[in-house]
Structure formats: C-alpha cells, structure tokens
Design a protein around this motif. Structure first.
Motif, short mmCIF file in Angstrom:
data_model
loop_
_atom_site.label_atom_id
_atom_site.label_comp_id
_atom_site.label_asym_id
_atom_site.label_seq_id
_atom_site.Cartn_x
_atom_site.Cartn_y
_atom_site.Cartn_z
N MET A 255 33.61 38.41 28.84
CA MET A 255 34.53 39.10 29.48
C MET A 255 34.86 38.25 30.85
O MET A 255 34.17 37.37 31.24
CB MET A 255 33.79 40.39 29.99
N SER A 256 36.40 38.19 30.91
CA SER A 256 36.90 37.27 32.08
C SER A 256 36.64 38.15 33.58
O SER A 256 36.29 39.09 33.52
CB SER A 256 38.34 37.42 31.79
N LEU A 257 36.18 37.21 34.47
CA LEU A 257 36.00 37.50 35.93
C LEU A 257 37.45 37.84 36.39
O LEU A 257 37.21 38.18 37.51
CB LEU A 257 34.99 36.48 36.29
N PHE A 258 38.44 37.45 35.64
CA PHE A 258 39.59 37.58 36.47
C PHE A 258 40.49 38.84 36.04
O PHE A 258 40.34 39.11 34.87
CB PHE A 258 40.72 36.36 36.07
N GLY A 259 40.87 39.43 36.94
CA GLY A 259 41.24 40.76 36.61
C GLY A 259 43.09 40.86 37.17
O GLY A 259 43.41 39.78 37.73
N ARG A 260 43.50 42.03 37.18
CA ARG A 260 44.87 42.40 37.71
C ARG A 260 45.06 43.02 38.66
O ARG A 260 46.13 43.11 39.36
CB ARG A 260 45.68 43.02 36.47
N ASN A 261 43.95 43.58 39.46
CA ASN A 261 44.21 44.46 40.42
C ASN A 261 43.16 43.89 41.73
O ASN A 261 42.05 44.63 42.00
CB ASN A 261 43.91 45.78 40.23
N LEU B 16 41.20 27.86 30.43
CA LEU B 16 40.55 27.97 31.65
C LEU B 16 41.01 29.29 32.05
O LEU B 16 41.99 29.96 31.90
CB LEU B 16 41.01 27.01 32.89
N ASP B 17 40.00 30.24 32.59
CA ASP B 17 40.20 31.57 32.98
C ASP B 17 40.97 31.64 34.25
O ASP B 17 40.67 30.92 35.32
CB ASP B 17 38.86 32.22 33.26
N ALA B 18 41.97 32.44 34.43
CA ALA B 18 42.92 32.66 35.44
C ALA B 18 43.49 34.09 35.43
O ALA B 18 43.35 34.77 34.63
CB ALA B 18 43.90 31.64 35.55
N SER B 19 43.97 34.34 36.64
CA SER B 19 44.74 35.65 36.97
C SER B 19 45.98 35.69 35.99
O SER B 19 46.22 36.77 35.17
CB SER B 19 44.88 36.09 38.22
N GLU B 20 46.49 34.64 36.04
CA GLU B 20 48.09 34.54 35.38
C GLU B 20 47.84 33.16 34.75
O GLU B 20 47.42 32.04 35.46
CB GLU B 20 48.98 34.96 35.81
N LEU C 36 52.73 21.73 30.35
CA LEU C 36 52.42 21.90 31.66
C LEU C 36 51.76 23.37 31.94
O LEU C 36 52.43 24.33 31.43
CB LEU C 36 53.93 22.12 32.55
N ARG C 37 50.48 23.25 32.59
CA ARG C 37 49.74 24.47 32.73
C ARG C 37 49.86 25.02 34.06
O ARG C 37 49.59 24.04 34.94
CB ARG C 37 48.31 24.17 32.09
N ILE C 38 50.17 26.23 34.07
CA ILE C 38 50.13 26.88 35.47
C ILE C 38 49.01 27.66 35.91
O ILE C 38 49.16 28.79 34.81
CB ILE C 38 51.47 27.36 36.19
N TYR C 39 47.97 27.60 36.44
CA TYR C 39 47.07 28.65 36.57
C TYR C 39 46.99 29.33 38.04
O TYR C 39 47.23 28.57 39.02
CB TYR C 39 45.78 28.08 36.62
N THR C 40 47.15 30.49 37.98
CA THR C 40 46.92 31.42 39.25
C THR C 40 45.73 32.03 39.47
O THR C 40 44.97 32.63 38.69
CB THR C 40 48.20 32.42 39.35
N ALA C 41 45.39 32.43 40.87
CA ALA C 41 44.24 33.35 41.12
C ALA C 41 44.71 34.50 42.00
O ALA C 41 45.26 34.00 43.02
CB ALA C 41 43.09 32.50 41.80
N TYR C 42 44.31 35.61 42.06
CA TYR C 42 44.61 36.90 42.83
C TYR C 42 43.67 36.74 44.20
O TYR C 42 44.20 37.48 45.22
CB TYR C 42 44.51 37.93 42.19
#
Length: 247
Positions: free
Chosen positions: A1-7, A128-132, A86-92
């Motif tokens: 389960m990913s530790l990254f979410g959408r909220n 890699l785990d990321a928000s988006e 090109l990989r773009i990773y974001t974190a909330y």
C-alpha cells in the motif's frame, strides 16, 4: 500500500513556493541518469531550460498543494539510447517529500554501486512512490515530448457522485450516442469511468474525469471513444479514439 495519497494537505498551510517555482527548481536540479551522461546526452544548461519550457503546467489535485517536485531524465536501457524518459515526481506534504527524496537517494546509491562497467545494464529511476507521477518520452537531442502521461495510485478513486455526474454529462453528447449506436455489439457494455486526469492533459480548468466507451474489441485489441469531463463545470474538454489492448 502506498504511503502517498491524494488528500495530504487538508487543514495545513500551503508551501511557500507556488507550483511553477517548484517545477522550475526541479529542472534546475534535474537528475540525469549516468548512462545518458556517458553518452553526452542532455548535459547542458540550455537543454534543461528547453525541457522546462516544454513542460505542461502542473496543478495539484483538489485542495492539495505541492510540497516538492522532482525531475529525473532517465535512460531506456539501450546504448546508444533511442529515447529518454523524463520522470516528474510530486509530493503533497513535507513528510511525503522526505519519503520521495529518500527513495531517490537510495536509487542513486544502487545505481552507483552497480555502475562497474559502462556497457552493463543499470537500474533506472522508475517505480518510485509519489503523490503524482508524470512521464514524458523524448528522443535524444530533442526537448519535444512525444508522449506525456500521468500516473498515481489513487487515480481510479473517483467518488460515486462525481462519477455519476460525469457519466451523465457524457451520455448527453450526440457524439457519444452515435458511437454507442454504432458499436460492434451490445456485449461491450456501457461507458466506464477510468479515473482522474490532470488539467494539463484534459485541457480542462479543474481536474477531469476520464470516461471510455469501448466500441470494438476482438478479445485482444479494439477501440474506445475517450471523453474528458471537467469535474467542476462538467464540460467535455476532450474527445478522441484510442486503441484498447489486453496485456
């Protein structure tokens, strides 16, 4: 389960920097895979500027804000390389940003450890785990995006009321009704909600809902009409036909 979410930013103050500044900084700090560096690909500051200029405008989902944006130019496991990713990773959140940076540093170390001979295969910066996550496909020497796609573990989590409203908007379209009548057969089912799509891909103001209507399928390949629905205005912002494949 990913530790990254959408909220992840609910009730928290947004980061100081707006998304555009975080994206700009990501390209300033762009990581380039060592196998691309060894081929003297994408090593100039000018190319980084061109990549940044080609990058669509990002907008975080819902009420979230970006705490971090990271950019990596990855290789295709071929020498000479035929294309680049090109990989773009974001974190909330700041916590997610730390987790993302930890993953990147761990991948850096794994690549450095395995980099014994230049002709040997090496890990890339994928998965890699990321928000988006956004992935663009480019050819060496070109900053033009041949493909640009969005990925997220929560992409399919569209709440039923939102899904119903989007489906209702699509079903009122003449183009949908015509495609529905002309389908190969009724066994293909009705329209289905695929998931969330960012504004830069849906050409919408708010995040959009992607809906597919499969019109042809032979058990292996087929075609589907795709509709993008702005989740706030319920405007249909894009329509196109795509191929359907069974993995």
């Amino acid at each position: 389960m990913s530790l990254f979410g959408r909220n992840k930013n609910k009730g928290k103050p947004p980061p100081i920097e707006p998304p555009s500044k975080l994206v700009e900084q990501a390209f300033t700090d762009l990581r380039v895979h060592v196998r691309l560096q060894e081929q003297n690909i994408a090593t100039t500051a000018q190319f980084r500027v061109q990549l940044h200029e080609a990058m669509p405008k990002l907008a975080p989902y819902g009420s979230n804000q970006y705490a971090a944006v990271r950019a990596v130019l990855d290789w295709d496991h071929q020498i000479p390389s035929e294309y680049m990713l090109l990989r773009i990773y974001t974190a909330y959140s700041r916590h997610e940003a730390r987790l993302l940076d930890t993953q990147i540093r761990a991948r850096d170390q794994a690549i450095a450890t395995d980099n014994v001979f230049p002709e040997f295969d090496l890990q890339d910066y994928g998965d890699l785990d990321a928000s988006e996550t956004y992935i663009a496909v480019l050819r060496p020497g070109s900053a033009a995006f041949e493909e640009f796609r969005f990925f997220s573990d929560w992409r399919k989590e569209v709440r039923p009321p939102v899904a119903r409203a989007a489906l209702s908007a699509v079903k009122q379209l003449e183009s949908f009704q015509a495609a529905y009548r002309a389908r190969q057969n009724d066994a293909l089912g009705s329209a289905v909600v695929v998931g969330w799509v960012p504004p830069c891909l849906a050409e919408s103001t708010a995040w959009a809902v992607e809906i597919w209507l499969v019109v042809e399928f032979d058990g292996q390949v087929g075609k589907a009409n795709v509709f993008m629905v702005d989740s706030e205005s319920l405007a249909i912002t894009r329509e196109y036909v795509t191929e359907v494949h069974v993995p």
